[in-house]
Design an enzyme around this catalytic site. Sequence first.
Site, PDB file in Angstrom:
ATOM      1  N   ASN A 191     -26.113   5.412 -23.372  1.00 51.06           N
ATOM      2  CA  ASN A 191     -26.852   5.502 -24.643  1.00 51.06           C
ATOM      3  C   ASN A 191     -26.380   6.717 -25.445  1.00 51.06           C
ATOM      4  O   ASN A 191     -27.115   7.665 -25.692  1.00 51.06           O
ATOM      5  CB  ASN A 191     -28.361   5.529 -24.408  1.00 51.06           C
ATOM      6  CG  ASN A 191     -28.820   6.667 -23.519  1.00 51.06           C
ATOM      7  OD1 ASN A 191     -28.068   7.179 -22.709  1.00 51.06           O
ATOM      8  ND2 ASN A 191     -30.068   7.064 -23.685  1.00 51.06           N
ATOM      9  N   ASN A 231     -39.668   9.945 -20.532  1.00 50.38           N
ATOM     10  CA  ASN A 231     -39.941   8.512 -20.458  1.00 50.38           C
ATOM     11  C   ASN A 231     -39.192   7.922 -19.264  1.00 50.38           C
ATOM     12  O   ASN A 231     -37.968   7.968 -19.252  1.00 50.38           O
ATOM     13  CB  ASN A 231     -39.499   7.820 -21.748  1.00 50.38           C
ATOM     14  CG  ASN A 231     -40.003   6.386 -21.809  1.00 50.38           C
ATOM     15  OD1 ASN A 231     -40.917   6.002 -21.086  1.00 50.38           O
ATOM     16  ND2 ASN A 231     -39.398   5.577 -22.662  1.00 50.38           N
ATOM     17  N   HIS A 287     -27.290  11.823 -18.273  1.00 51.15           N
ATOM     18  CA  HIS A 287     -26.912  11.662 -19.677  1.00 51.15           C
ATOM     19  C   HIS A 287     -25.996  12.822 -20.064  1.00 51.15           C
ATOM     20  O   HIS A 287     -26.424  13.975 -20.074  1.00 51.15           O
ATOM     21  CB  HIS A 287     -28.160  11.643 -20.563  1.00 51.15           C
ATOM     22  CG  HIS A 287     -29.080  10.502 -20.254  1.00 51.15           C
ATOM     23  ND1 HIS A 287     -28.965   9.274 -20.863  1.00 51.15           N
ATOM     24  CD2 HIS A 287     -30.111  10.400 -19.377  1.00 51.15           C
ATOM     25  CE1 HIS A 287     -29.894   8.463 -20.382  1.00 51.15           C
ATOM     26  NE2 HIS A 287     -30.592   9.120 -19.481  1.00 51.15           N
ATOM     27  N   GLY A 293     -37.425  13.534 -22.549  1.00 51.03           N
ATOM     28  CA  GLY A 293     -36.366  13.812 -21.595  1.00 51.03           C
ATOM     29  C   GLY A 293     -36.263  15.268 -21.222  1.00 51.03           C
ATOM     30  O   GLY A 293     -36.573  16.164 -22.018  1.00 51.03           O
ATOM     31  N   ASP A 326     -30.191   1.795 -20.518  1.00 49.05           N
ATOM     32  CA  ASP A 326     -31.154   2.859 -20.234  1.00 49.05           C
ATOM     33  C   ASP A 326     -31.534   3.612 -21.505  1.00 49.05           C
ATOM     34  O   ASP A 326     -30.691   3.954 -22.328  1.00 49.05           O
ATOM     35  CB  ASP A 326     -30.585   3.843 -19.221  1.00 49.05           C
ATOM     36  CG  ASP A 326     -31.581   4.955 -18.917  1.00 49.05           C
ATOM     37  OD1 ASP A 326     -32.750   4.635 -18.688  1.00 49.05           O
ATOM     38  OD2 ASP A 326     -31.192   6.132 -18.959  1.00 49.05           O
ATOM     39  N   HIS A 371     -31.463  18.035 -24.451  1.00 46.23           N
ATOM     40  CA  HIS A 371     -31.827  17.961 -25.859  1.00 46.23           C
ATOM     41  C   HIS A 371     -31.627  19.320 -26.516  1.00 46.23           C
ATOM     42  O   HIS A 371     -31.704  20.365 -25.859  1.00 46.23           O
ATOM     43  CB  HIS A 371     -33.280  17.522 -26.032  1.00 46.23           C
ATOM     44  CG  HIS A 371     -33.522  16.082 -25.741  1.00 46.23           C
ATOM     45  ND1 HIS A 371     -32.983  15.067 -26.505  1.00 46.23           N
ATOM     46  CD2 HIS A 371     -34.237  15.468 -24.756  1.00 46.23           C
ATOM     47  CE1 HIS A 371     -33.353  13.898 -26.007  1.00 46.23           C
ATOM     48  NE2 HIS A 371     -34.108  14.116 -24.945  1.00 46.23           N
ATOM     49  N   ASP A 403     -32.096  11.788 -13.862  1.00 46.34           N
ATOM     50  CA  ASP A 403     -32.282  11.393 -15.260  1.00 46.34           C
ATOM     51  C   ASP A 403     -32.088  12.610 -16.165  1.00 46.34           C
ATOM     52  O   ASP A 403     -32.837  12.833 -17.114  1.00 46.34           O
ATOM     53  CB  ASP A 403     -33.649  10.759 -15.486  1.00 46.34           C
ATOM     54  CG  ASP A 403     -33.785  10.097 -16.862  1.00 46.34           C
ATOM     55  OD1 ASP A 403     -32.751   9.963 -17.564  1.00 46.34           O
ATOM     56  OD2 ASP A 403     -34.914   9.737 -17.242  1.00 46.34           O
ATOM     57  N   ARG A 447     -24.238  12.799 -23.038  1.00 48.08           N
ATOM     58  CA  ARG A 447     -24.307  12.889 -24.507  1.00 48.08           C
ATOM     59  C   ARG A 447     -22.947  12.773 -25.196  1.00 48.08           C
ATOM     60  O   ARG A 447     -22.843  13.065 -26.389  1.00 48.08           O
ATOM     61  CB  ARG A 447     -24.984  14.194 -24.951  1.00 48.08           C
ATOM     62  CG  ARG A 447     -26.374  14.432 -24.368  1.00 48.08           C
ATOM     63  CD  ARG A 447     -27.319  13.291 -24.636  1.00 48.08           C
ATOM     64  NE  ARG A 447     -28.704  13.655 -24.316  1.00 48.08           N
ATOM     65  CZ  ARG A 447     -29.664  12.760 -24.091  1.00 48.08           C
ATOM     66  NH1 ARG A 447     -29.371  11.448 -24.140  1.00 48.08           N
ATOM     67  NH2 ARG A 447     -30.895  13.135 -23.818  1.00 48.08           N
TER      68      ARG A 447
END
Length: 448
Positions: A110, A294, A78, A340, A168, A325, A321, A80
């Site tokens: 996402n 998750n 990810h 996450g 996802d 954050h 994954d 972002r």
Amino acid sequence: MSAISELSWRRKDGPGLALRGAQVIDPRAGIKGAHDVVIREGEVVELSAPGSAEPGELETVDAEGLLALPAFFDPHVHLRAPGHEHKEDLETGTRAAAAGGFCGILAMPNTDPPIDWAAAVHALRRRSDREASVPVGYMASITRGMGGEELTEMAELRDAGAVGFTDDGWPLPSARVLRRALQYQRLVGGVIALHEEDPELSRGGVMHEGVVSAAVGLAGIPSVSESTMIARDAALAAYEEARIHVLHLSARESVAAVARAKEEGVRISAEVTPHHLTLNDEAVRSLDARFKMNPPLRSEEDRLAMIEGLRSGVIDCVATDHAPHALEEKEVPFEEAAMGVTGLETAFAVLHTDLVLPGVIDLELLVERMTAGAGLYGFDVPTLRPGNEANVVLVDPEAEWEAGAEGWESRSENSCFAGRRLRGRVLMTVAAGQVAYRQRSFAMGVAA
């Protein structure tokens, strides 16, 4: 298959390299032994006896005592971008990937807004050409707005360069929608990657449902919320003769579901994260939100099933994954924290420390599984065989270091391995023939 360099990234010219006396391990090519590794014009051109290469104008690196491995490929990251660059962006995320020994990554859609239209894929590919340290591929969402109802224009997204499709972060509750997506996949190609979770079973849960959740008084997510969806989606893939990939496997029932599907001839693959291979839900007793993700950390029996699945080949590859954050999203009560963890910079070292050194798996298997994700998505799997694109990671297997003690290349710090003493450190990463990363002390010529 396509070369990893065909993904979007910042291309630049640079001198070749001669890695002197490295211990070269490439399980796919059947290479294991000390060699000089010579890289010119983006390719591995020579593996020769230690000290025998004539580097000429090439930069020479003393690699005696170091491991030269095929660089890793992470199919689940990810970044972002767009929308949450305060957590991570293309520059910091790909720097983190390079620091972890990865020569290529796939970014999940996402974002804010989600990557669900062709212009977004074009824009991100152009940004990667300017900003990325390693090649980046982009996944597009299966449904518009990741809402689970209306399919995206999959053909247009593929034409724009999307590697595959996933929602996802969110499951696809509707079997009808997934079936239509699989039908379109047969026409347009690309892998459909699935976050397997039945929201009717998992709703409200914040950790694995079991003894620990009962003890700490937190709502649990049962493992069957994952495994039952895998069984459903494998049946749909078989019916439509389509191809699916299962994201971040976590439960022993899920390993069994994937194994059954493979035995029945379903075109299915699966991945597992370093945290699900090395941690269990006992870590959540601390109520430290760095252990909230998750799917959640599950029981010790589930963790051991992940290892056995990786060893047997039921699980095809390792994926981090990597989910950055902001501090304020994690420094809150466990129930309220975002799910996450980051993982790019620690993946190899954690698995080397916890699984390879104790003899749980061998190094060759780890290298094979940390590179296999490229092939699952249609790219050449990194190899050190001469004549192939140079994707190499140089590792000091004896180096001990504390995760996070010197800071992170990632913009975020939500690593569940922060503060851990690890053994085995990435010193240099070559991605598509170019040096993407040098560990600071190694770059200065000081022993790591």
